[in-house]
Design an enzyme around this catalytic site. Structure first.
Site: not given
Ligand SMILES: *Cc1c(COP(=O)(O)O)cnc(C)c1O
Length: 397
Positions: A186
């Site tokens: 992210k």
């Molecule tokens: C990455 C993501 C998640 C989940 O996040 P994690 O930290 O990987 O559990 C949820 N929704 C979206 C749109 C994402 O891109």
């Protein structure tokens, strides 16, 4: 969008603060931690940065979504409207809360559309989760207006869009609660981590308590704390929070760099015939983690990703053919297979995901391509990328 690109001395310094004290737990150990409260400091700075009253860190974005749903009272018996273009985690969290996900159409923002939302409403609808995909916004003001009018709970999945805003207001701050992810790919990362943000004191109290076995976190003596309810453990560790704190402090620089890099590529390809761009309700608020554009049709989109790949332009995604982000390719969803008995029970009340039809979304996703924008490109690499991209796309359409 990757914070991992910029892991440096700032992150190491924050982590070493924690290692030097040996206090890995975010609560208590007041004397031993020598003034280092990484999770708490991150929360204070995140809330300030996003212009919200409260932020609470969790172990992941998925944990944040589950926690937000529990804190807002969304669960068994409820229908929750979600888009078919998202990461599977959004839908998993709905099922793990014992609720029924209802897929509604997206528009050229690549996010849930207000029209799709209206069309999916039933008397059982309780909450709506728009997902701000690929760094930018849904038509969130219109979606919020519908939720307010119908008395629905608005939860924003802003996991991919930290730092983005719509008309000056941070994504994640429009609804009753907003969720972020700081996983390894992210915009900013904790290694693993996430956050729930809200302006509602009761939601905040239910959030931090739910994520820590119901502890009320009142007073300094953990042993004497009351328990508000039966909760779970979705806590983040001080080590993860320390990494994220250093990353959060780089967010403005990250956004500036992404926006500049994205603009260079967008300007260059905007002159090519047949190419149009993702609709942005507020272009200035785009965090620019991706450049998303449309080819004329499915065939030209498939040709485009192929020719971009052949030209060495990496990080280009044709989501329609991708098995993580678009419902069409989620075979395990179509097969209604889940690991937990609660989710299995819940699936029995769900429509058959294999025959859910989202023709408007299909028509958009067939043509959509997103190019990941990196932070580490040198001026020369950016120019080369621009030239290769134009060359690869010029021959198509
Ligand atoms: C990455 C993501 C998640 C989940 O996040 P994690 O930290 O990987 O559990 C949820 N929704 C979206 C749109 C994402 O891109």
């Amino acid at each position: 969008m990757p914070g991992f690109e910029i892991f440096g001395d700032e992150e190491r310094k924050q982590v070493n603060d924690v290692l030097d004290t040996g206090v890995l737990f975010r609560y208590g150990f007041d004397a031993a931690r020598k003034g280092h409260w990484k999770a708490r400091t991150f929360e204070t700075e995140l809330a300030r940065r996003l212009g919200v009253e409260y932020a609470h860190l969790c172990a992941s974005g998925t944990a944040a979504l589950s926690t937000a749903m529990a804190a807002c009272g969304v669960g068994a018996g409820d229908e929750v409207i979600v888009p078919p273009f998202t990461f599977v985690a959004t839908v998993e969290s709905v099922l793990m809360a014992g609720a029924v996900p209802v897929f509604a159409e997206i528009d050229e923002t690549l996010c849930l559309s207000p029209e799709g939302l209206e069309a999916a409403l039933t008397p059982a609808t309780r909450a709506v989760i728009p997902v701000h995909m690929c760094g930018a916004m849904a038509r969130i003001e219109e979606i919020k207006a519908i939720c307010d009018k119908k008395g629905l709970i608005l939860l924003e999945d802003a996991c991919q869009s930290v730092g983005a805003s719509c008309n000056g207001k941070a994504l994640g701050s429009f609804g009753k609660a907003g969720c972020f992810s700081f996983d390894p790919v992210k915009t900013i990362t904790c290694g693993e981590g996430g956050a729930v943000v809200t302006n509602d004191r009761a939601v905040y109290d239910a959030t931090h308590a739910h994520a820590d076995h119901g502890h009320d976190h009142i007073g300094n003596d953990r042993g004497a704390e009351d328990h508000l309810f039966i909760g779970a453990n979705y806590r983040i560790s001080e080590l993860n929070a320390a990494v994220g704190l250093a990353q959060l402090r780089k967010l403005d620089w990250i956004l500036e760099t992404q926006r500049r890099n994205k603009a260079a590529i967008k300007d260059a390809i905007s002159t090519l015939p047949g190419i149009t761009f993702r609709q942005l309700p507020d272009p200035a608020g785009d965090s620019a983690t991706f450049l998303s554009f449309f080819m004329p049709d499915l065939e030209t989109a498939r040709q485009a990703v192929k020719s971009l790949g052949a030209a060495g332009v990496d990080g280009c995604f044709h989501w329609f053919d991708n098995n993580w982000h678009y419902l069409r390719k989620w075979d395990h969803f179509h097969a209604m297979k889940a690991s937990s008995r609660l989710a299995v029970q819940c699936l029995a009340n769900c429509p058959d995901f294999g025959s859910v039809e989202t023709p408007r979304s299909d028509a958009i996703m067939q043509r959509a391509i997103s190019m990941q924008i990196k932070l580490g490109w040198t001026e020369t690499e950016l120019q080369t990328r621009v030239e290769k991209t134009v060359k690869a796309l010029k021959t198509i359409g």
